[in-house]
Design a protein around this motif. Structure first.
Motif, short mmCIF file in Angstrom:
data_model
loop_
_atom_site.label_atom_id
_atom_site.label_comp_id
_atom_site.label_asym_id
_atom_site.label_seq_id
_atom_site.Cartn_x
_atom_site.Cartn_y
_atom_site.Cartn_z
N ARG A 185 96.64 106.49 45.10
CA ARG A 185 95.36 106.26 44.09
C ARG A 185 95.60 107.09 42.63
O ARG A 185 95.13 106.53 41.97
N LYS A 193 91.32 102.98 39.40
CA LYS A 193 91.00 104.00 40.04
C LYS A 193 89.49 104.20 40.29
O LYS A 193 89.21 104.77 41.39
N LEU A 197 88.25 104.71 44.47
CA LEU A 197 87.51 105.91 44.70
C LEU A 197 86.26 105.40 45.46
O LEU A 197 85.56 106.14 46.44
N TYR A 216 86.25 113.04 47.37
CA TYR A 216 86.26 111.71 46.75
C TYR A 216 85.25 111.70 45.74
O TYR A 216 85.26 111.15 44.54
N GLU A 219 86.24 113.67 42.62
CA GLU A 219 87.42 113.04 42.03
C GLU A 219 86.67 111.75 41.51
O GLU A 219 87.11 111.40 40.18
N LEU A 220 85.80 111.08 41.65
CA LEU A 220 85.08 109.85 41.21
C LEU A 220 84.38 110.46 40.26
O LEU A 220 84.49 109.73 39.06
N THR A 223 86.70 111.03 37.37
CA THR A 223 87.50 109.88 36.82
C THR A 223 86.57 109.15 35.95
O THR A 223 87.06 108.62 34.71
N TYR A 249 79.68 104.46 39.32
CA TYR A 249 80.62 105.21 39.59
C TYR A 249 80.03 106.80 39.54
O TYR A 249 80.26 107.67 40.51
#
Length: 444
Positions: A185, A193, A197, A216, A219-220, A223, A249
């Protein structure tokens, strides 16, 4: 002499059978007479294109794809000298007609030809950008099989495309797909990405892996922040679009972190996360407020209120139950998620919620779970199906602890077992403990 299995032989035979001359056929097919002559002569002086083949098939009242197999065989015989354009045209038309066996035959003929890896990858991505729903798994598997450098972006994108294609309602299959894809990823372009995610969060939630879900989620959010900054600096530049609005997101990343703390029993930490997704309208400064974005802002405000009620119930505040149920009247999409927490809280604090269970009987036991969910929710089916399994698990505990009617308990156990076997065989450890407990102390 013309090969009796060749495209030219079949075309010439059919022209004669239907009584056409080159001139008369040129008029009805729209193919230039000189082109017909040069492509059908023996030996030919000009190669036949896919468009010309399709034109001729249509004029002869034969189905599109009539001679694709012979056409593919001729390309393969001379594969070392055939241009990519001809291969691409054939593969594209085979995708349209779903001629899977011919696609496989062509890709097999290109094995070990690393020069074709990028061509195949770009064709697959082009098809996706056009909005096609064609099955491209063979194309991306070809890239994985013959890409010499597994650290390239196209390798990561191919892993991602196969991951998405393999996601379904079987959690065991989803788990395998996640394990295969997750390490790649980081190499994905930003717009993919975000989507990747989001899907990893869905699978992690269904697996009840709260620590991974939390990672995750973080991380999302990170991102999404990068995407937000890019849009802020380059809002006038056309870039590849992520699948959903940025609001989705951000919301999914923060709620994933909330869920980790909620299920870990750390309700104070969970409460701290609610304001982050309660009002996401600020994201529209760089991501236009279209219909989906507006709905997402509203939905996350609803999630926030529901989650505040959830935390009140889990902490033993019985007085929050009635206003929560009243609030849910307006939001049927939230019923499965909310019922899971209501029943869980009743088990934790020994509340009697028979009246609520009766009220939502038609929701707890829909005649067909998938049909019901597809009507009322836009959420991930992976997540929603597993919410139902959680409802049945908690409900079985509820009936057991209160020594409810034996028929009710046996019914809920049957429903739980059936849904685990259909959708979530990885749940078997928890359910086995429950079945043994009930068998020993109640059904014996």
């Amino acid at each position: 002499m013309t090969n009796p299995r060749s495209v030219r032989y079949e075309l010439k035979t059919e022209l004669v059978r239907q009584g056409y001359t080159l001139s008369s056929f040129s008029k009805i097919s729209g193919v230039n007479r000189g082109v017909l002559s040069s492509t059908l002569s023996d030996p030919p002086t000009k190669s036949l294109s896919m468009n010309q083949l399709n034109q001729m098939s249509e004029a002869l009242h034969l189905p599109v794809g009539w001679l694709y197999k012979q056409y593919a065989e001729e390309l393969i015989k001379d594969i070392e000298h055939v241009s990519w354009r001809k291969v691409k045209d054939l593969l594209t038309h085979c995708l349209i007609l779903n001629k899977v066996s011919l696609i496989k035959m062509m890709l097999d003929a290109l094995e070990d030809k690393t020069a074709y890896v990028n061509y195949i990858f770009e064709l697959a991505e082009e098809v996706i950008e056009q909005g096609s729903q064609a099955d491209l798994q063979m194309f991306y598997q070809y890239v994985l099989d013959y890409e010499s450098n597994p650290h390239t972006e196209r390798f990561a994108v191919s892993q991602y495309r196969l991951f998405r294609a393999n996601l379904g309602l079987d959690l065991q299959q989803n788990f395998k797909a996640m394990i295969q894809f997750a390490p790649y990823r980081h190499t994905l372009p930003l717009y993919l990405k975000l989507d990747a995610l989001a899907q990893l969060i869905h699978v992690s939630y269904a697996l009840k892996d709260w620590e991974v879900l939390n990672e995750y989620g973080k991380e999302l959010v990170n991102t999404a922040n990068l995407a937000y900054k890019e849009k802020s600096k380059q809002s006038h530049i056309s870039t590849k679009k992520h699948e959903r609005p940025l609001i989705v997101y951000f919301g999914k990343g923060y709620t994933a972190q909330f869920i980790k703390w909620e299920h870990s029993g750390n309700y104070e930490e969970a409460k701290k996360l609610i304001p982050y997704y309660e009002d996401l309208s600020w994201v529209t400064k760089v991501d236009p407020l279209d219909t989906e974005s507006r709905i997402s802002v509203e939905k996350h405000a609803i999630y926030a209120k529901c989650n505040r009620y959830n935390l009140e119930l889990l902490q033993g505040n019985y007085s929050a139950l009635k206003p929560y149920v009243d609030y849910l009247e307006f939001f049927p999409e939230e019923h499965p998620a909310s019922l899971t927490i209501i029943i869980k809280a009743s088990n934790m604090h020994k509340w009697d919620i028979d009246e609520i269970l009766e009220k939502y009987h038609h929701i707890i036991y829909p005649s067909n779970i998938l049909d019901y969910l597809q009507r009322i929710t836009s959420y991930s089916m992976i997540v929603e199906i597993n919410r139902y399994i959680n409802i049945y698990y908690e409900l079985a505990l509820y009936y057991f602890e209160r020594k409810k009617n034996k028929d009710d308990l046996e019914h809920i156990l049957s429903v739980l077992k059936s849904n685990i076997e259909k959708y979530n065989r990885l749940y078997s450890f928890d359910s086995t403990q429950l079945f043994e407990k009930i068998s020993k102390f109640y059904l014996a």
